[in-house]
Write an enzyme that holds these catalytic residues in place. Structure first.
Site, PDB file in Angstrom:
ATOM      1  N   CYS A 114      31.632 -22.226  -3.311  1.00 54.90           N
ATOM      2  CA  CYS A 114      31.343 -21.701  -4.652  1.00 54.90           C
ATOM      3  C   CYS A 114      31.398 -22.792  -5.726  1.00 54.90           C
ATOM      4  CB  CYS A 114      32.312 -20.584  -5.010  1.00 54.90           C
ATOM      5  SG  CYS A 114      32.141 -19.192  -3.891  1.00 54.90           S
ATOM      6  N   HIS A 265      31.373 -19.488 -12.501  1.00 55.43           N
ATOM      7  CA  HIS A 265      31.074 -18.906 -11.198  1.00 55.43           C
ATOM      8  C   HIS A 265      31.274 -17.393 -11.273  1.00 55.43           C
ATOM      9  CE1 HIS A 265      30.636 -18.261  -7.053  1.00 55.43           C
ATOM     10  NE2 HIS A 265      31.895 -17.912  -6.856  1.00 55.43           N
ATOM     11  N   ASN A 295      28.109 -12.163  -5.648  1.00 51.46           N
ATOM     12  CA  ASN A 295      28.528 -13.571  -5.592  1.00 51.46           C
ATOM     13  C   ASN A 295      27.503 -14.350  -4.759  1.00 51.46           C
ATOM     14  OD1 ASN A 295      29.785 -16.019  -5.127  1.00 51.46           O
ATOM     15  ND2 ASN A 295      31.752 -15.140  -4.541  1.00 51.46           N
TER      16      ASN A 295
END
Ligand code: UT7
Length: 338
Positions: A114, A265, A295
């Protein structure tokens, strides 16, 4: 005048097929209410079976190159951030390079999950500042859906992730006034491998006490699915993103008021709300996309960047802050003037 790098074009691509939380209710033991309350996610995109990670990346890249006003032959390096490559090797950067038809330039895959896109931008910035490269294609792309447990047992992780790609062109620029002119200011990069197994994909791999990278027993144990200790990840994500961004801002003499847009993020809306609350960031300055994409790991920041441009929320001259946290643990923050 100082040699620096600047984002001069942004592109993105998401698969057409939308999977709402209600669609997931039919596959997994979950509910729209649980997913929305705990994560903020409403829907995500998942690819068709004939699509791989570099296929998403090629579309995002072509758009970024066009928006930069460049020809693809102007690109002199590819940096590709992904945890879900087309194949174990070679890296997806090589597949992307072949699909774009720009042979011989270096193609580098990076695996910081990520946090991958911030690492990738920082690496591109260093290459450009060294004078060796001028126009670097920086890509984040993921196909998570093919690696998720989409059965009733898979709800812990399966509801969280989506597929997508985002890309930017980082280009050499001469900066005379660092306070006002568009450029990549700096990034802070971090990792703590002692937490590697809090969020990881065990198999296939050589880290087993086994003669084979993968076998039927590992498959039966579900070791080919991501494993996550959600609560531990949540707590560390909030702490580390705040810490990294606070330190970077302090070092650069930048206050929260100076920053026009926060592109964080997108792992959980509650993580970003907590960060905004602790750092006194007005909610309207935080651009969230998790509601519609879930995500998307390394694709998240450039995907959000392109959506913010298209929504008129990100304009030339704006000061942007990004922060991310993910598997590794890895975390990072970046400041850049658009
Ligand atoms: O991008 C990489 C970094 N990743 C992250 O930052 C993720 C960080 N972690 C999180 O976002 C949250 O921890 C989750 C969204 C993953 C989970 O939320 P939570 O509030 O920590 O829930 P939990 O794991 O403590 O689970 C609470 C309950 C459990 O049931 P019991 O034990 O209370 O009966 C779970 O079994 O919710 C259950 N549960 C679900 N229920 C319906 C877990 N997943 C689901 C689900 N649908 N999908």
């Amino acid at each position: 005048m100082a040699l620096s790098s600047k984002i001069i074009g942004v592109g993105s691509f998401v698969p057409e097929k939308v999977f709402t939380n209600h669609d997931l209710e039919k596959m997994m033991n979950t509910s729209d209410e649980w997913i929305q309350q705990r994560t903020g996610i409403v829907e995500r995109r998942w690819v068709d079976k004939n699509v791989g990670t570099s296929d998403l990346a090629v579309k995002a890249s072509e758009e970024a190159i066009a928006n930069a006003g460049l020809d693809k032959s102007d690109v002199d390096m590819i940096i590709f951030a992904t945890l879900s490559p087309d194949h174990d090797f070679p890296g997806s950067g090589c597949f992307l390079q072949a699909k774009l038809g720009i042979p011989e330039i270096p193609a580098l895959d990076i695996r910081q999950q990520c946090t991958g896109f911030i690492y990738a931008m920082s690496i591109a910035d260093k290459f450009i500042k060294s004078g060796s490269h001028k126009n670097i294609l920086v890509v984040g792309a993921e196909v998570h859906s093919k690696g998720l447990d989409r059965t009733p047992e898979g709800r812990n992780v399966g509801v969280l992730f989506g597929d997508g790609a985002g890309a930017v062109i980082m280009s050499a620029t001469e900066v005379s006034d660092a306070k006002t002119e568009g450029h990549f200011i700096d990034a802070h990069l971090h990792a703590d491998g002692s937490y590697a197994k809090e969020l990881w994909l065990p198999g296939p791999g050589t880290g087993f006490d086994s003669e084979n990278r993968f076998d039927a027993a590992m498959f039966e144990e579900g070791l080919h699915y991501p494993q996550m200790n959600g609560k531990v990840v949540f707590v560390h994500a909030v702490k580390r993103m705040i810490e990294s961004l606070t330190n970077l801002c302090k070092e650069q003499g930048v206050t929260i008021d100076d920053i026009d847009l926060f592109l964080f993020h997108q792992a959980n809306l509650r993580i970003n709300s907590k960060i905004a609350e602790v750092m006194n960031i007005p909610e309207e300055k935080v651009f969230n996309t998790i509601q519609k994409y879930g995500n998307t790991t390394a694709a998240t920041i450039p995907l959000g960047m392109h959506d913010a441009v298209k929504a008129g929320k990100l304009k030339p001259g704006m000061l942007v802050a990004s922060a991310a946290f993910g598997s590794g643990f890895t975390w990072a923050s970046a400041l850049y003037r658009f």
